[in-house]
Design a protein around this motif. Structure first.
Motif, PDB file in Angstrom:
ATOM      1  N   VAL A   8       9.912   0.636 -14.644  1.00  0.00           N
ATOM      2  CA  VAL A   8      11.024   0.883 -15.563  1.00  0.00           C
ATOM      3  C   VAL A   8      12.074  -0.178 -15.278  1.00  0.00           C
ATOM      4  N   ALA A   9      12.147  -1.168 -16.146  1.00  0.00           N
ATOM      5  CA  ALA A   9      13.047  -2.299 -15.924  1.00  0.00           C
ATOM      6  C   ALA A   9      13.483  -2.868 -17.268  1.00  0.00           C
ATOM      7  N   PRO A  10      14.639  -2.477 -17.769  1.00  0.00           N
ATOM      8  CA  PRO A  10      15.083  -2.884 -19.108  1.00  0.00           C
ATOM      9  C   PRO A  10      15.290  -4.387 -19.274  1.00  0.00           C
ATOM     10  N   GLN A  11      15.495  -5.130 -18.167  1.00  0.00           N
ATOM     11  CA  GLN A  11      15.699  -6.569 -18.262  1.00  0.00           C
ATOM     12  C   GLN A  11      14.495  -7.375 -17.763  1.00  0.00           C
ATOM     13  N   LEU A  12      13.391  -6.711 -17.495  1.00  0.00           N
ATOM     14  CA  LEU A  12      12.204  -7.409 -17.004  1.00  0.00           C
ATOM     15  C   LEU A  12      11.646  -8.340 -18.072  1.00  0.00           C
ATOM     16  N   GLU A  13      11.454  -9.616 -17.697  1.00  0.00           N
ATOM     17  CA  GLU A  13      10.917 -10.613 -18.620  1.00  0.00           C
ATOM     18  C   GLU A  13       9.505 -11.056 -18.257  1.00  0.00           C
ATOM     19  N   ASN A  14       9.219 -11.144 -16.966  1.00  0.00           N
ATOM     20  CA  ASN A  14       7.929 -11.661 -16.520  1.00  0.00           C
ATOM     21  C   ASN A  14       7.280 -10.705 -15.517  1.00  0.00           C
ATOM     22  N   LEU A  15       6.056 -10.275 -15.836  1.00  0.00           N
ATOM     23  CA  LEU A  15       5.295  -9.388 -14.971  1.00  0.00           C
ATOM     24  C   LEU A  15       3.941 -10.016 -14.677  1.00  0.00           C
ATOM     25  N   THR A  16       3.630 -10.167 -13.373  1.00  0.00           N
ATOM     26  CA  THR A  16       2.364 -10.755 -12.956  1.00  0.00           C
ATOM     27  C   THR A  16       1.653  -9.797 -12.017  1.00  0.00           C
ATOM     28  N   ILE A  17       0.374  -9.512 -12.296  1.00  0.00           N
ATOM     29  CA  ILE A  17      -0.445  -8.647 -11.455  1.00  0.00           C
ATOM     30  C   ILE A  17      -1.732  -9.384 -11.135  1.00  0.00           C
ATOM     31  N   ARG A  18      -2.019  -9.550  -9.845  1.00  0.00           N
ATOM     32  CA  ARG A  18      -3.212 -10.272  -9.427  1.00  0.00           C
ATOM     33  C   ARG A  18      -4.055  -9.400  -8.503  1.00  0.00           C
ATOM     34  N   ALA A  19      -5.346  -9.217  -8.889  1.00  0.00           N
ATOM     35  CA  ALA A  19      -6.350  -8.517  -8.079  1.00  0.00           C
ATOM     36  C   ALA A  19      -5.893  -7.111  -7.719  1.00  0.00           C
ATOM     37  N   GLY A  20      -6.506  -6.551  -6.673  1.00  0.00           N
ATOM     38  CA  GLY A  20      -6.190  -5.200  -6.261  1.00  0.00           C
ATOM     39  C   GLY A  20      -6.908  -4.169  -7.115  1.00  0.00           C
TER      40      GLY A  20
ATOM     41  N   LYS B 276       0.833  -1.199   0.000  1.00  0.00           N
ATOM     42  CA  LYS B 276       0.000   0.000   0.000  1.00  0.00           C
ATOM     43  C   LYS B 276       0.864   1.244   0.000  1.00  0.00           C
ATOM     44  N   THR B 277       0.230   2.375  -0.254  1.00  0.00           N
ATOM     45  CA  THR B 277       0.882   3.670  -0.130  1.00  0.00           C
ATOM     46  C   THR B 277      -0.006   4.563   0.718  1.00  0.00           C
ATOM     47  N   ASN B 278       0.587   5.506   1.416  1.00  0.00           N
ATOM     48  CA  ASN B 278      -0.161   6.486   2.200  1.00  0.00           C
ATOM     49  C   ASN B 278       0.078   7.874   1.617  1.00  0.00           C
ATOM     50  N   GLY B 279      -1.006   8.598   1.367  1.00  0.00           N
ATOM     51  CA  GLY B 279      -0.864   9.953   0.844  1.00  0.00           C
ATOM     52  C   GLY B 279      -0.543  10.007  -0.629  1.00  0.00           C
ATOM     53  N   SER B 280      -0.598   8.861  -1.314  1.00  0.00           N
ATOM     54  CA  SER B 280      -0.323   8.812  -2.743  1.00  0.00           C
ATOM     55  C   SER B 280      -1.105   7.657  -3.336  1.00  0.00           C
ATOM     56  N   ASP B 281      -1.504   7.802  -4.610  1.00  0.00           N
ATOM     57  CA  ASP B 281      -2.262   6.722  -5.233  1.00  0.00           C
ATOM     58  C   ASP B 281      -1.415   5.934  -6.225  1.00  0.00           C
ATOM     59  N   GLY B 282      -0.095   6.132  -6.184  1.00  0.00           N
ATOM     60  CA  GLY B 282       0.759   5.396  -7.094  1.00  0.00           C
ATOM     61  C   GLY B 282       2.198   5.335  -6.620  1.00  0.00           C
ATOM     62  N   PHE B 283       2.970   4.486  -7.290  1.00  0.00           N
ATOM     63  CA  PHE B 283       4.386   4.383  -6.971  1.00  0.00           C
ATOM     64  C   PHE B 283       5.129   3.853  -8.188  1.00  0.00           C
ATOM     65  N   SER B 284       6.445   3.964  -8.155  1.00  0.00           N
ATOM     66  CA  SER B 284       7.273   3.527  -9.277  1.00  0.00           C
ATOM     67  C   SER B 284       8.267   2.469  -8.824  1.00  0.00           C
ATOM     68  N   ILE B 285       8.552   1.552  -9.737  1.00  0.00           N
ATOM     69  CA  ILE B 285       9.596   0.555  -9.531  1.00  0.00           C
ATOM     70  C   ILE B 285      10.579   0.703 -10.683  1.00  0.00           C
ATOM     71  N   SER B 286      11.782   1.106 -10.365  1.00  0.00           N
ATOM     72  CA  SER B 286      12.800   1.304 -11.383  1.00  0.00           C
ATOM     73  C   SER B 286      14.040   0.521 -10.996  1.00  0.00           C
ATOM     74  N   HIS B 287      14.403  -0.450 -11.827  1.00  0.00           N
ATOM     75  CA  HIS B 287      15.565  -1.272 -11.501  1.00  0.00           C
ATOM     76  C   HIS B 287      16.178  -1.842 -12.777  1.00  0.00           C
ATOM     77  N   PRO B 288      17.493  -1.719 -12.934  1.00  0.00           N
ATOM     78  CA  PRO B 288      18.136  -2.129 -14.190  1.00  0.00           C
ATOM     79  C   PRO B 288      18.241  -3.637 -14.392  1.00  0.00           C
ATOM     80  N   ARG B 289      18.205  -4.451 -13.312  1.00  0.00           N
ATOM     81  CA  ARG B 289      18.428  -5.888 -13.461  1.00  0.00           C
ATOM     82  C   ARG B 289      17.211  -6.744 -13.126  1.00  0.00           C
ATOM     83  N   LEU B 290      16.125  -6.117 -12.773  1.00  0.00           N
ATOM     84  CA  LEU B 290      14.929  -6.863 -12.394  1.00  0.00           C
ATOM     85  C   LEU B 290      14.421  -7.680 -13.577  1.00  0.00           C
TER      86      LEU B 290
END
Length: 281
Positions: A235-247, A203-217
């Motif tokens: 932002v992840a130049p090496q990201l291969e698999n992204l899974t989002i469930r519910a929420g 979760k976040t408090n006081g914000s409705d969003g967030f960022s994930i930035s990582h070069p090797r993820l």
């Protein structure tokens, strides 16, 4: 083959196999096995796996005494491969600090921590400054006995974690951004080798969003995010698999040109913006 009277095949096993067997036991049971034979008397002191849980004791004072007993008698020349800690109360308690410091000073590689609490807690930087830790799992659970459901409260990191060897991170019930307290910390920034990240009930408090930035993820899983999390920027130049469930995530911006797999399951509207994404069939 007949077993000779008095033949102790279990004690004839190599130390690493006995350690593995003992790792499935409570630490008190592992210590208790020292009475089985002279071979077992001190073998628990060189176990590379240590498991502590306050739920095995009626008072925190008793648990703290056990921690002192175990760590003061353990063979200090033996590194700690894996530590599992389940505790109730504040993260600033002496026994929590002692276990963490001992694990880090003995080159721990895997650390699983479950916080049994009924209100938010903060995890300061000094608990996580290992140069050897490869796998870290943090979970917030209800502090009520015999209730193993995750409560609505969260773990709140107070600063960026410097874990250069970390490759896998699992966070269960964590506050990623706390703007009410003027905190919005990229806790993954100094985890330079992070490849696998799982966030559950974040979760976040006081914000409705967030960022994930990582070069090797390379693998990212987001599960059961809080309803106040509407926007996610990846932002992840090496990201291969992204899974989002519910929420309640409504919009996700992806900058991941190496993305191979995207799995989404949930309800309501979902908008996806991509930058350089080439999904394979």
């Amino acid at each position: 083959m007949d077993v000779l009277e008095g033949d102790d095949r279990l004690s004839s096993l190599p130390d690493d196999l006995i350690h593995k067997i003992q790792s499935f036991l409570k630490i008190t049971d592992a210590i208790g096995n020292s009475v089985l034979s002279p071979r077992w008397r001190y073998i628990w002191t060189s176990m590379p796996y240590i498991t502590f849980s306050t739920e095995d004791f009626t008072t925190l004072r008793e648990f703290s005494k056990l921690v002192t007993h175990v760590l003061s008698r353990r063979n200090n020349l033996t590194e700690v491969h894996k530590v599992k800690l389940s505790f109730r109360g504040k993260a600033s308690q002496v026994f929590v600090k002692r276990i963490m410091n001992y694990a880090i000073s003995h080159n721990v590689q895997q650390l699983n921590v479950v916080c049994l609490h009924e209100k938010d807690i903060e995890l300061p930087l000094y608990l996580f400054s290992s140069q050897t830790l490869k796998h870290l799992s943090l979970t917030m659970q209800s502090g009520k006995p015999h209730m193993h459901i995750v409560c609505s409260h969260c773990i709140t990191p107070t600063s960026t974690w410097e874990l250069p060897a970390l490759t896998t991170l699992v966070l269960h019930s964590v506050t990623l951004c706390d703007n009410k307290a003027d905190k919005c910390i990229d806790i993954f920034l100094e985890c330079v080798n992070l490849k696998n990240l799982t966030l559950k009930r974040f979760k976040t408090n006081g914000s409705d969003g967030f960022s994930i930035s990582h070069p090797r993820l390379s693998n990212l899983t987001l599960e059961n995010g809080s309803f106040n999390v509407k926007d996610v920027n990846v932002v992840a130049p090496q990201l291969e698999n992204l899974t989002i469930r519910a929420g309640g995530i409504e919009h996700i911006m992806i900058s991941a040109p190496a993305l191979v797999s995207l799995l989404y399951s949930g309800y309501g509207s979902f908008h996806l913006s991509t930058d350089g994404v080439r999904l394979k069939e």
